[in-house]
Scaffold this motif. Sequence first.
Motif, mmCIF file in Angstrom:
data_model
loop_
_atom_site.group_PDB
_atom_site.id
_atom_site.type_symbol
_atom_site.label_atom_id
_atom_site.label_comp_id
_atom_site.label_asym_id
_atom_site.label_seq_id
_atom_site.Cartn_x
_atom_site.Cartn_y
_atom_site.Cartn_z
ATOM 1 N N VAL A 190 1.200 -0.933 -0.076
ATOM 2 C CA VAL A 190 -0.164 -0.148 -0.335
ATOM 3 C C VAL A 190 1.201 0.878 0.032
ATOM 4 C CG1 VAL A 190 -1.519 1.177 1.385
ATOM 5 C CG2 VAL A 190 -1.869 -1.122 1.389
ATOM 6 N N VAL A 191 1.771 1.378 1.059
ATOM 7 C CA VAL A 191 3.031 2.335 0.807
ATOM 8 C C VAL A 191 3.704 2.931 -0.421
ATOM 9 C CG1 VAL A 191 5.070 3.381 1.969
ATOM 10 C CG2 VAL A 191 3.549 2.431 3.231
ATOM 11 N N PHE A 192 3.812 1.313 -1.059
ATOM 12 C CA PHE A 192 4.355 1.568 -2.520
ATOM 13 C C PHE A 192 3.478 2.443 -3.852
ATOM 14 C CE2 PHE A 192 8.093 -0.022 -0.652
ATOM 15 C CZ PHE A 192 9.264 0.605 -1.137
ATOM 16 N N ILE A 193 1.817 1.627 -3.646
ATOM 17 C CA ILE A 193 0.967 2.054 -4.498
ATOM 18 C C ILE A 193 0.870 3.883 -4.173
ATOM 19 C CG2 ILE A 193 -1.203 1.584 -5.066
ATOM 20 C CD1 ILE A 193 1.107 0.011 -5.886
ATOM 21 N N ILE A 194 0.599 4.298 -2.891
ATOM 22 C CA ILE A 194 0.499 5.533 -2.712
ATOM 23 C C ILE A 194 0.808 6.792 -3.645
ATOM 24 C CG2 ILE A 194 0.441 7.303 -1.081
ATOM 25 C CD1 ILE A 194 -1.082 5.148 0.888
ATOM 26 N N ARG A 195 2.694 6.009 -3.604
ATOM 27 C CA ARG A 195 3.838 6.868 -4.020
ATOM 28 C C ARG A 195 3.789 5.825 -5.252
ATOM 29 N NH1 ARG A 195 8.640 6.101 -0.462
ATOM 30 N NH2 ARG A 195 9.787 7.551 -1.785
ATOM 31 N N ARG A 196 3.070 5.261 -5.638
ATOM 32 C CA ARG A 196 2.787 5.327 -7.451
ATOM 33 C C ARG A 196 4.200 4.509 -8.266
ATOM 34 N NH1 ARG A 196 0.322 9.579 -11.347
ATOM 35 N NH2 ARG A 196 0.600 7.766 -13.145
ATOM 36 N N GLN A 197 5.165 3.883 -7.069
ATOM 37 C CA GLN A 197 5.859 2.918 -7.553
ATOM 38 C C GLN A 197 6.001 1.856 -7.680
ATOM 39 O OE1 GLN A 197 8.982 3.476 -4.269
ATOM 40 N NE2 GLN A 197 9.197 5.514 -4.484
ATOM 41 N N ARG A 198 5.650 0.910 -8.583
ATOM 42 C CA ARG A 198 6.032 -0.073 -9.429
ATOM 43 C C ARG A 198 5.765 -1.262 -8.066
ATOM 44 N NH1 ARG A 198 8.021 -2.354 -14.883
ATOM 45 N NH2 ARG A 198 10.173 -2.100 -15.262
ATOM 46 N N TYR B 69 -0.465 -7.781 -13.978
ATOM 47 C CA TYR B 69 -0.998 -6.552 -15.349
ATOM 48 C C TYR B 69 -0.427 -5.921 -14.030
ATOM 49 C CZ TYR B 69 -4.445 -4.450 -16.925
ATOM 50 O OH TYR B 69 -5.105 -3.002 -17.631
ATOM 51 N N GLY B 70 -0.946 -5.197 -12.813
ATOM 52 C CA GLY B 70 -0.125 -4.041 -12.348
ATOM 53 C C GLY B 70 1.145 -3.724 -13.056
ATOM 54 N N TRP B 71 2.226 -4.843 -12.550
ATOM 55 C CA TRP B 71 3.759 -4.673 -12.454
ATOM 56 C C TRP B 71 3.960 -4.071 -14.214
ATOM 57 C CZ3 TRP B 71 8.069 -3.878 -10.143
ATOM 58 C CH2 TRP B 71 9.055 -4.068 -10.473
ATOM 59 N N TRP B 72 3.086 -4.735 -15.174
ATOM 60 C CA TRP B 72 3.484 -4.851 -15.848
ATOM 61 C C TRP B 72 3.154 -2.888 -16.722
ATOM 62 C CZ3 TRP B 72 -0.780 -4.439 -20.214
ATOM 63 C CH2 TRP B 72 -0.411 -4.531 -21.564
ATOM 64 N N THR B 73 1.190 -2.904 -16.527
ATOM 65 C CA THR B 73 0.529 -1.515 -16.905
ATOM 66 C C THR B 73 1.216 -0.423 -16.251
ATOM 67 O OG1 THR B 73 -1.445 -2.489 -16.533
ATOM 68 C CG2 THR B 73 -0.991 -0.104 -16.253
ATOM 69 N N TRP B 74 2.006 -0.029 -15.020
ATOM 70 C CA TRP B 74 3.054 0.493 -14.459
ATOM 71 C C TRP B 74 4.445 0.339 -14.943
ATOM 72 C CZ3 TRP B 74 1.679 2.284 -8.796
ATOM 73 C CH2 TRP B 74 0.481 2.197 -8.464
ATOM 74 N N SER B 75 4.788 0.418 -16.299
ATOM 75 C CA SER B 75 6.093 -0.320 -17.086
ATOM 76 C C SER B 75 6.075 1.575 -16.752
ATOM 77 C CB SER B 75 5.445 -0.226 -18.083
ATOM 78 O OG SER B 75 4.869 0.560 -18.883
ATOM 79 N N ARG B 76 7.281 1.645 -17.637
ATOM 80 C CA ARG B 76 7.944 3.112 -17.897
ATOM 81 C C ARG B 76 7.496 4.414 -17.950
ATOM 82 N NH1 ARG B 76 15.335 2.641 -17.458
ATOM 83 N NH2 ARG B 76 14.802 1.815 -15.221
ATOM 84 N N ALA B 77 6.773 3.410 -19.485
ATOM 85 C CA ALA B 77 5.799 4.546 -19.534
ATOM 86 C C ALA B 77 5.260 4.473 -19.677
ATOM 87 C CB ALA B 77 5.708 3.543 -21.189
ATOM 88 N N ARG C 55 -5.554 1.187 -13.460
ATOM 89 C CA ARG C 55 -6.090 2.070 -14.229
ATOM 90 C C ARG C 55 -5.563 3.215 -14.194
ATOM 91 N NH1 ARG C 55 -6.008 0.019 -19.636
ATOM 92 N NH2 ARG C 55 -7.317 2.194 -19.822
ATOM 93 N N VAL C 56 -5.514 3.669 -12.584
ATOM 94 C CA VAL C 56 -4.886 4.812 -11.994
ATOM 95 C C VAL C 56 -6.641 5.493 -12.000
ATOM 96 C CG1 VAL C 56 -3.155 6.647 -12.198
ATOM 97 C CG2 VAL C 56 -2.488 4.375 -13.452
#
Length: 202
Positions: free
Chosen positions: A31-39, A77-85, A145-146
């Motif tokens: 949860v902490v990393f997701i809040i910071r939007r770090q995959r 899926y989340g790891w793939w979606t939150w790619s650098r792009a 999907r943010v």
Amino acid sequence: MVEDFSARLFEGVRATPPAEWLAVVFGLLYVVFIIRRQRIGWVFGGISSAILVVLAAQARLPMNALLQASYVIAAVYGWWTWSRASKSAPIAFWTLRGHALSLLACVLASLLLAQWLARDGASAFPFVDSMVACAGLVATWMVARVYIENWLYWIAVDAVSIYLYFSQGLIVASLLYVLFLLIATVGFFNWLAKYRRQTGAA
């Protein structure tokens, strides 16, 4: 009554197996990393959910076990979606139509699953267990999907999960969901502030 609750809480914490503690720690990191939007958060979330699959199944919460299993898949899926792009993908609001359709689908699916689970006797809370599972799936997809409203879904899911886990003797797991509830609230306001800065900059 308060003394009985405190005694049960203390005994539950004392008897908590290492696997449950590990699920708690990794769940918090997620949860902490997701809040910071770090995959990297998806990795911790996947491991935590894999452990909770077993714990939920043992606690007669089969739909929650399936939900946790789906979280493992969602983590990939989340790891793939939150790619650098896509890391810079803007925070957005989902449509009211999307919310209405997803909630209606969850209610209908949960009613059907509850009938099956009630006959089978595998679930201690057939409808609620199913509804939490379905809402959690929707919320996980929204995170990937943010969509900012994912945090509101998590607040509801976490609040109900506290009761489900505590009533089935998973005391530390229920405390984890108390923390999830608080963090989800913080996450909502954190993303809302980012959304406002984002729209202001635009």
